[in-house]
Design an enzyme around this catalytic site. Structure first.
Site, PDB file in Angstrom:
ATOM      1  N   CYS A   2     193.843  70.050  61.413  1.00  0.00           N
ATOM      2  CA  CYS A   2     194.627  71.849  61.455  1.00  0.00           C
ATOM      3  C   CYS A   2     195.332  72.150  60.202  1.00  0.00           C
ATOM      4  O   CYS A   2     194.800  71.182  59.338  1.00  0.00           O
ATOM      5  CB  CYS A   2     195.903  71.770  62.057  1.00  0.00           C
ATOM      6  N   ASN A  75     200.643  69.288  60.638  1.00  0.00           N
ATOM      7  CA  ASN A  75     198.716  68.882  60.800  1.00  0.00           C
ATOM      8  C   ASN A  75     199.082  67.280  60.654  1.00  0.00           C
ATOM      9  O   ASN A  75     199.116  66.797  60.610  1.00  0.00           O
ATOM     10  CB  ASN A  75     198.391  69.165  59.580  1.00  0.00           C
TER      11      ASN A  75
END
Length: 373
Positions: A2, A75
């Protein structure tokens, strides 16, 4: 993977426009093609691009605590969140998702910035505490997940990739000549420098707090000193190493999407595949590339390992256009990069992505076991 990005102004009367954070996220769509999450409130804007791995339908970010006074973009993956969640629920926290991300925001409520001490995984996150008017950003112990920042005109910009910061502050694209000299000597730009003078990497095992215009960076973890652990016999060391590798592999198999392994046939990736096969009830999906030139081709070794552990093996024989491939890859790199393994890694990743979303690999084995000496 991400990607995260955001802006925090030290001026509480300044408004951060959501469109600006969206612009930063647009620069890293390749990191998270599945979803975008944005939130801009007064002097704060957080954003993220998501590649969905866990809680596919309920893990939309930013994620809040119960009274929405703390919010996070994240992330990575927290491998011990199944153990942390019931502990937090026992302390009265209520979860609205099944995501590992929400574990962090509740853990922060309990421990503040020291919450990173209890996280086991790979991560880069940004957490805004509205009550304290403070931002916490943190990076995992070994720096598997990237995180960059810049303080400019009273605003802190942060992002997984430098290009997100430069998208909204192109004036920061000033070449760091000292860092380039380090690159010429070392083959990479070491933390906390980047190829740009006014943009910095948050080093592995560090966190950053930004409050009332003041920025503080501190180390929260380091490798244990030699002699920290009691001495063991060679046999005991081997048994301990196998147990730890097996557990590390097992907890990385937690996923709501297809998962596989990059297999070269070498010691490191073959070990990972063996441990995955031991822990999985289904055949492991493995991926390898080969070359028509015999001097460069090692695909036969990957094939032997795949046969040994009865994997679902995928193989691609390459005749790459090196020039075109390098042009494409260098356009996505943000700093000089000297490791030629970028080419085979790129091609085997392209092959794997046709079948799985997550892939384990043997990267890091050489560094841990002195493979370059």
């Amino acid at each position: 993977m991400c990607g995260i990005a955001g802006i925090v102004s030290s001026n509480r009367t300044e408004r951060i426009e959501e469109a600006l954070v969206h612009q930063m996220c647009e620069a890293i769509v390749h990191r998270g093609p599945d979803d975008e999450g944005l939130l801009a409130r007064n002097n704060v804007g957080l954003g993220m691009r998501r590649l969905s791995i866990i809680d596919l339908s309920g893990g939309h970010q930013p994620i809040f605590n119960e009274d929405r006074s703390a919010w996070i973009v994240f992330n990575g993956e927290i491998y011990n969140f199944p153990e942390l969640r019931p502990e937090l629920e026992a302390h009265g926290h209520h979860f609205s998702t099944h995501s590992d991300t929400e574990t962090i925001v509740h853990l922060y409520e309990e421990m503040g910035a020291d919450c990173v001490q209890k996280l086991r995984g790979m991560f880069a996150f940004a957490l805004w505490d509205d009550r304290r008017q403070s931002l916490l950003i943190a990076r995992d112990r070994l720096g598997k997940k990237p995180l960059h920042y810049a303080l400019h005109n009273g605003k802190l910009y942060f992002a997984s990739e430098i290009k997100s910061i430069l998208t909204v502050t192109p004036e920061l694209a000033e070449v760091n000549r000292a860092a380039l000299m380090q690159y010429m000597y070392l083959g990479y730009v070491p933390d906390p420098a980047t190829a740009f003078s006014k943009i910095h990497k948050l080093p592995p095992g560090h966190l950053l707090e930004f409050q009332h215009g003041e920025l503080r960076v501190r180390k929260y973890w380091d490798l244990p000193e030699y002699g920290t652990h009691a001495s063991m016999s060679e046999e005991e060391c081997l048994e301990e190493m196998e147990a730890r590798l097996a557990e590390a592999t097992r907890i990385r198999l937690i996923s709501d999407v297809p998962l596989g392994a990059l297999l070269s046939g070498g010691t490191d990736s073959s070990t990972i595949v063996a441990l995955m096969a031991r822990a999985s009830s289904r055949p492991v999906k493995t991926f390898a590339i080969g070359f028509r030139q015999a001097d460069f081709d090692e695909s036969q070794y990957a094939r032997l390992v795949a046969q040994k552990f009865a994997t679902e093996h995928h193989e691609l024989i390459l005749e790459p256009d090196v020039v075109a491939s390098l042009e494409k890859l260098t356009s996505s790199m943000e700093e000089p990069f000297s490791d030629p393994s970028i080419l085979p890694t790129y091609f085997v990743s392209c092959l794997a992505r046709q079948h799985v979303t997550v892939a384990l690999s043997g990267d890091g084995g050489d560094e841990l076991f002195a493979g370059y000496t």
